[in-house]
Design an enzyme around this catalytic site. Structure first.
Site, PDB file in Angstrom:
ATOM      1  N   HIS A 139      22.756   5.355 -17.422  1.00 44.70           N
ATOM      2  CA  HIS A 139      21.748   5.707 -16.415  1.00 44.70           C
ATOM      3  C   HIS A 139      20.972   6.959 -16.775  1.00 44.70           C
ATOM      4  CE1 HIS A 139      24.558   3.085 -14.250  1.00 44.70           C
ATOM      5  NE2 HIS A 139      23.480   2.670 -13.642  1.00 44.70           N
TER       6      HIS A 139
ATOM      7  N   GLU B 118       0.824  -1.211   0.000  1.00 47.63           N
ATOM      8  CA  GLU B 118       0.000   0.000   0.000  1.00 47.63           C
ATOM      9  C   GLU B 118       0.860   1.265   0.000  1.00 47.63           C
ATOM     10  OE1 GLU B 118      -0.318  -2.648   1.906  1.00 47.63           O
ATOM     11  OE2 GLU B 118      -2.410  -3.139   2.336  1.00 47.63           O
TER      12      GLU B 118
END
Ligand code: GLN
Ligand code: ZN
Length: 767
Positions: free
Chosen positions: A706, A21
Site C-alpha cells: 500500500h 459532480e
C-alpha cells in the site's frame, strides 16, 4: 378517529450527483484548483437539485443531513465535537479544512523529519461496499455541539420551501461504529457525555421548525451485547424530551431479539427494512403501538431491480386492513448504495433498462405505491408498465438458460472435491514443478502504468484496433515476465496488464452480466465504483484468460501462474439477481470459472490462482447466518477449483487480516496454496494459522504494497523467520501482501529484489 395517512420519504439520497459532480469538484479542490467556496457552491447546488427532484417525484419530505463532502460519519464527528486530539487542531482552521484532514491525514513534509498524521481509519459500513471514517474514542473523549453545517443545510432546504425531515446517526450506533484507542475504558460509557449534545441538536432543529427527525440506529439489526441493548431505553427516554418527533430507522438486517425493544422505545415512528427483514414486517405491525408511524422500506435500497409493485401493494393493503398505523413508504435503507438514474443508460437495451430501478426510479415507485393505495386512477398506467417489466424479466430467455440449471442439477456430489487429499497432491506437485524451498511469487498484478491505461482508453474509444491493443498488452506482459526472470522469481505471473478491474474483466466476458455506463456508487470519499449487474444465468461462452497466460508461459521455462477471480468475489462486487438465492448465482459463476480453470490446465498452465479477497466481507451481519453462508461460499470456491488433476496446483489469495473466526472454512476451501496479507500485522495473524495447524501451503505477505516504501532485505528476512516459527519450511511461500498494480516499476523491482535476496539468504541458512 382520523383515518390513517400514507406518506413517502427516503432515508437518504446519493450525494455524488448524476454526473459525479461532487467527485470532480472534490478532487479539483484537493489539487488546489478550486477554492472551498467554489466547492461549497457545488455542494449547495447538488443539494438543492436533489431536494427538488425528491419533491418533484412526489415525496412528502426532503431528507436533510444525508449530504456529506466525504462521509456522513465524519460529519457526525465534527457535529459532535469529537475530532481526535492527535490531529493537533488549534481551532483556527476552517471546519471544512479540518474535515478533509480527518479524512485524508497530514502528509509528511518533504525534507523534514516529521512523520505526518495518518487519516482516520476507514472501514466498511455494515455489509455494504461503502466505507466510513471510524470515530476514535479514549476515556477522555468529550463531546460538544461543534458544527453548524447540519443547521445551515436545514435552513437551506426550508428557504427553498421544502418540507424537511432531518436525519442523524443515532448516539448508540455512532458509539458502536467507533473504536477504543486505549483499553482502559468502554466506549459505551461515553454515552452519558454524548446524550446532552444530541439533546441540544434536537432542540436546535426544533427551533428551526423541523418536525420530524430520522434517527438511524442500524445496530439494532446486529448481535448486540446486552449492555448495549439495555442502553436503548434510557437513551431514547432522554431524547424523547426534545419535543421533535423521532423516526427511529433500522435497516440492513432483521431486528429479531430487538424487535420488541425497537417497537416500544419512546419515539414517534419506526422504520424497518421490508426487504432484508421482510419476514418481520407483520410482527412489527403487530407490536408497534398504532399511534406510532410505521415506515416500511418496501423498495430495495441495496439492489437495482424494479420493485414488483403488485406484490408490494397486496402486502400493504393487507397491513392496512389489519392495523391503523400512519404508514410511510420508503426504500429499505438510504439510496446511497444504488446509482442515480437509469435514464442515462442508453448503452443498455430497452428491455434490460425496463427491469432496473436506480435512486430516481425508486422514489418514483414510492409515489406510484402511494397513489395506488389511495385508489387514484393515475397510478394505473404506471402499474401496468411495471407489471409488464416484471413479467418480461421473469419469462425472459436472456435470464433463464436451461442448460445452466441442468448442469448445476446434474453435478456429481464429488464435483467440489479434488481427486486426492492434500498430501498426495503436494507430492505430485513437488515432483512436477521441483520448486526450491520457500518458493517466491507475486499476487498477480504488476504496475498499471499510464501507458497501459491510455492504451485501454484508446481501445475503448475505438482509436486503437484490437490487433494493436493486443500488441501493446503483449509488450507489457513480455516486460513483466522479463523483469521476473531477472529477479529470479520462482513462479512468475503475466502481470494482468489487460485487466481494468479484477471483476469487470471477467463480467464482460461472461453471459448473464451487463454493464452500465454511469451506474456509479460511492465507495469512499470521492471514490466511486460501477458494479456489474448479474441479470441472468451465468455461463462462460469462450476462454477468458488462456491466450494471455499461454503467451506469458511461452516466454519462460518457469511455471507461469494463471490468474482468475473467484466466484464469491465476483458475486460480492456486483449487483446480484434477486429472483434466485445468492448461493445459486454463486454456484453458476463457480462453474464458469471452473471451465476456465480446466482450459488453462489443458493449455499447460500448471499453477492457477483463484483470488477470493471478498469472502470475508460477504459474511452476514447476524452470526447465526454465518454457517450457511460459509458453507455455500466455500463450496462455490471448491467447485471452481476441483476440476483439475492432482499435479495442478491451485492457489487462492485473500487480502485482509482477520481470519481467526473463519479458519476452519478457509481450510475447507482446500487450496493447495493460500497467500494472505500479514506484513502490517507483523505476522501476528499467522498465530491463528499455526494454532489451527493449517494443513496446506501458505504465503504470508512479507511486505505491504500500500505504500511506495521499499522494505529492506533484513526486514523481510526477520518476517520470514517469524513465519517459520509457525509454518513448516516445506509449506512456506514468499510473496508480497497483495497485487502491485498501484505501484510504480522502480519501487516494485527494488522491493522484489530485496524479497528474493531475503529468501535466498534464508534458504542458505536452512541448508
Ligand atoms: N490478482 C489480483 C492482483 O494482483 C488480486 C487483487 C486483490 O487481492 N484485491 O491485483
Ligand atoms: Zn489482495
Amino acid at each position: 378517529m382520523e383515518s390513517p395517512m400514507t406518506k413517502t420519504h427516503t432515508l437518504g439520497f446519493p450525494r455524488m450527483g448524476e454526473q459525479r459532480e461532487l467527485k470532480f469538484a472534490l478532487e479539483r479542490h484537493w489539487r488546489g484548483e478550486v477554492s472551498s467556496d467554489e466547492l461549497e457552491a457545488v455542494g449547495r447546488q447538488l443539494r438543492s437539485r436533489h431536494w427538488q427532484l425528491q419533491r418533484d417525484a412526489g415525496l412528502d419530505f426532503v431528507t436533510v443531513g444525508d449530504f456529506a463532502y466525504y462521509d456522513h460519519v465524519a460529519n457526525h464527528i465534527q457535529l459532535l465535537g469529537c475530532e481526535p486530539p492527535r490531529f493537533g487542531f488549534s481551532g483556527q482552521e476552517a471546519p471544512l479544512a479540518r474535515y478533509f484532514t480527518l479524512a485524508r491525514g497530514i502528509a509528511r513534509e518533504a525534507g523534514t523529519s516529521g512523520e505526518g498524521v495518518p487519516a482516520l481509519e476507514m472501514t466498511k459500513w455494515f455489509d455494504t461496499n461503502y466505507h466510513y471514517l471510524v470515530p476514535e474514542f479514549t476515556a477522555d473523549t468529550t463531546f460538544s455541539l461543534a458544527d453548524e453545517r447540519l443547521f445551515a443545510e436545514v435552513d437551506e432546504a426550508l428557504s427553498l420551501g421544502h418540507s424537511v425531515k432531518a436525519v442523524l446517526l443515532g448516539p448508540l450506533s455512532f458509539l458502536w461504529l467507533g473504536k477504543e484507542k486505549t483499553s482502559d475504558f468502554e466506549r459505551l460509557g461515553l454515552l452519558e457525555r454524548l446524550l446532552p449534545v444530541y439533546g441540544q441538536i434536537l432542540a436546535r432543529l426544533k427551533a428551526q421548525g423541523v418536525q420530524w427527525v430520522q434517527i438511524d440506529e442500524p445496530i439494532l439489526g446486529l448481535d448486540l451485547p446486552s449492555n448495549w441493548r439495555q442502553a436503548f431505553e434510557p437513551t431514547y427516554a432522554q431524547l424523547a424530551g426534545a419535543g421533535v418527533s423521532l423516526l427511529l430507522a433500522t435497516y440492513f438486517s432483521p431486528l429479531q431479539e430487538n424487535l420488541g425493544l425497537a417497537c416500544r422505545l419512546p419515539v414517534q415512528g419506526l422504520h424497518v427494512d421490508g426487504i432484508r427483514a421482510a419476514s418481520e414486517v407483520a410482527a412489527v405491525a403487530d407490536w408497534l403501538p398504532t399511534h406510532k408511524v410505521l415506515s416500511l422500506g418496501v423498495v430495495d435500497g441495496r439492489n437495482i431491480w424494479r420493485t414488483d409493485l403488485d406484490a408490494t401493494l397486496k402486502l400493504l393493503r393487507a397491513l392496512r386492513e389489519l392495523r391503523g398505523h400512519d404508514l410511510w413508504l420508503a426504500p429499505s435503507c438510504s439510496l446511497l448504495h444504488v446509482p442515480f438514474s437509469v435514464a442515462g443508460e442508453q448503452g443498455l437495451d430497452e428491455e434490460l433498462r425496463s427491469w432496473l430501478a436506480f435512486a430516481m426510479e425508486k422514489i418514483g415507485e414510492l409515489s406510484i405505491l402511494k397513489q395506488a393505495l389511495a385508489g387514484e386512477p393515475t397510478a394505473e398506467h404506471a402499474l401496468a408498465l411495471s407489471r409488464q417489466a416484471i413479467q418480461s424479466r421473469r419469462a425472459s430467455p436472456r435470464v433463464n438458460n436451461p442448460a445452466v440449471a441442468e448442469r448445476l442439477a446434474a453435478l456429481p456430489a464429488a464435483a467440489d472435491r479434488r481427486h486426492s487429499a492434500f498430501a498426495a497432491r503436494q507430492a505430485a506437485q513437488r515432483q512436477r514443478f521441483g520448486l526450491p524451498l520457500l518458493p517466491t511469487t507475486t499476487i498477480g498484478s504488476f504496475p498499471q502504468t499510464a501507458e497501459i491505461r491510455a492504451a485501454r482508453a484508446a481501445f475503448k474509444r475505438g482509436e486503437l484496433s484490437t490487433v494493436d491493443y493486443e500488441k501493446a498488452m503483449k509488450k507489457e506482459i513480455a516486460h513483466a515476465v522479463a523483469e521476473q526472470e531477472k529477479l529470479d522469481i520462482d513462479v512468475p505471473v503475466h502481470g494482468e496488464a489487460e485487466r481494468n478491474d479484477m471483476v469487470e474483466y471477467f463480467g464482460e466476458q461472461l453471459a448473464g452480466f451487463c454493464f452500465t455506463g454511469n451506474g456509479w456508487v460511492q465507495s469512499y470519499g470521492s471514490r466511486c465504483v460501477k458494479p456489474p449487474i448479474i441479470f441472468g444465468d451465468v455461463s462462460r461462452p469462450t476462454p477468458m484468460t488462456v491466450a494471455w497466460s499461454t503467451y506469458a508461459q511461452s516466454l519462460t521455462q518457469k511455471p507461469m501462474k494463471g490468474m482468475l477471480t473467484g466466484p464469491i468475489t465476483i458475486l460480492q462486487w456486483s449487483f446480484v439477481r434477486d429472483d434466485q438465492p445468492r448461493s445459486t448465482t454463486a454456484a453458476q459463476i463457480a462453474l464458469a470459472i471452473r471451465d476456465e480453470v480446466c482450459d488453462l490446465e489443458k493449455a499447460g498452465i500448471g499453477i492457477i490462482q483463484i483470488d477470493e479477497p471478498a469472502i470475508r466481507e460477504g459474511l452476514p451481519l447476524r452470526r447465526e447466518a454465518w454457517r450457511d453462508y460459509l458453507a455455500w461460499a466455500t463450496r462455490a470456491f471448491r467447485l471452481s477449483a476441483s476440476g483439475v488433476a492432482d499435479d495442478t496446483q491451485i492457489h487462492t489469495h485473500m487480502c485482509y487480516s482477520e481470519f481467526n473466526d473463519i479458519l476452519p472454512e478457509i481450510a475447507a476451501m482446500d487450496a493447495d496454496v493460500i497467500t494472505i496479507e500479514t506484513s502490517r500485522s507483523d505476522m501476528e495473524l499467522l498465530d491463528a494459522f499455526g494454532k489451527f495447524k493449517y494443513p496446506n501451503e501458505i504465503g504470508p505477505g512479507v511486505y505491504d504494497i500500500h505504500s511506495p516504501r521499499v522494505p529492506s532485505t533484513e526486514e523481510m528476512l526477520r518476517l520470514l523467520k517469524k513465519a517459520l516459527e509457525t509454518i513448516p519450511a516445506g509449506n512456506l511461500w514468499v510473496n508480497p501482501d497483495c497485487g502491485l498494480k498501484t505501484r510504480g516499476w522502480p519501487e516494485t523491482t527494488a522491493a522484489l529484489r530485496n524479497m528474493v535476496d531475503a529468501t535466498k539468504t534464508l534458504r542458505a541458512e536452512l541448508a
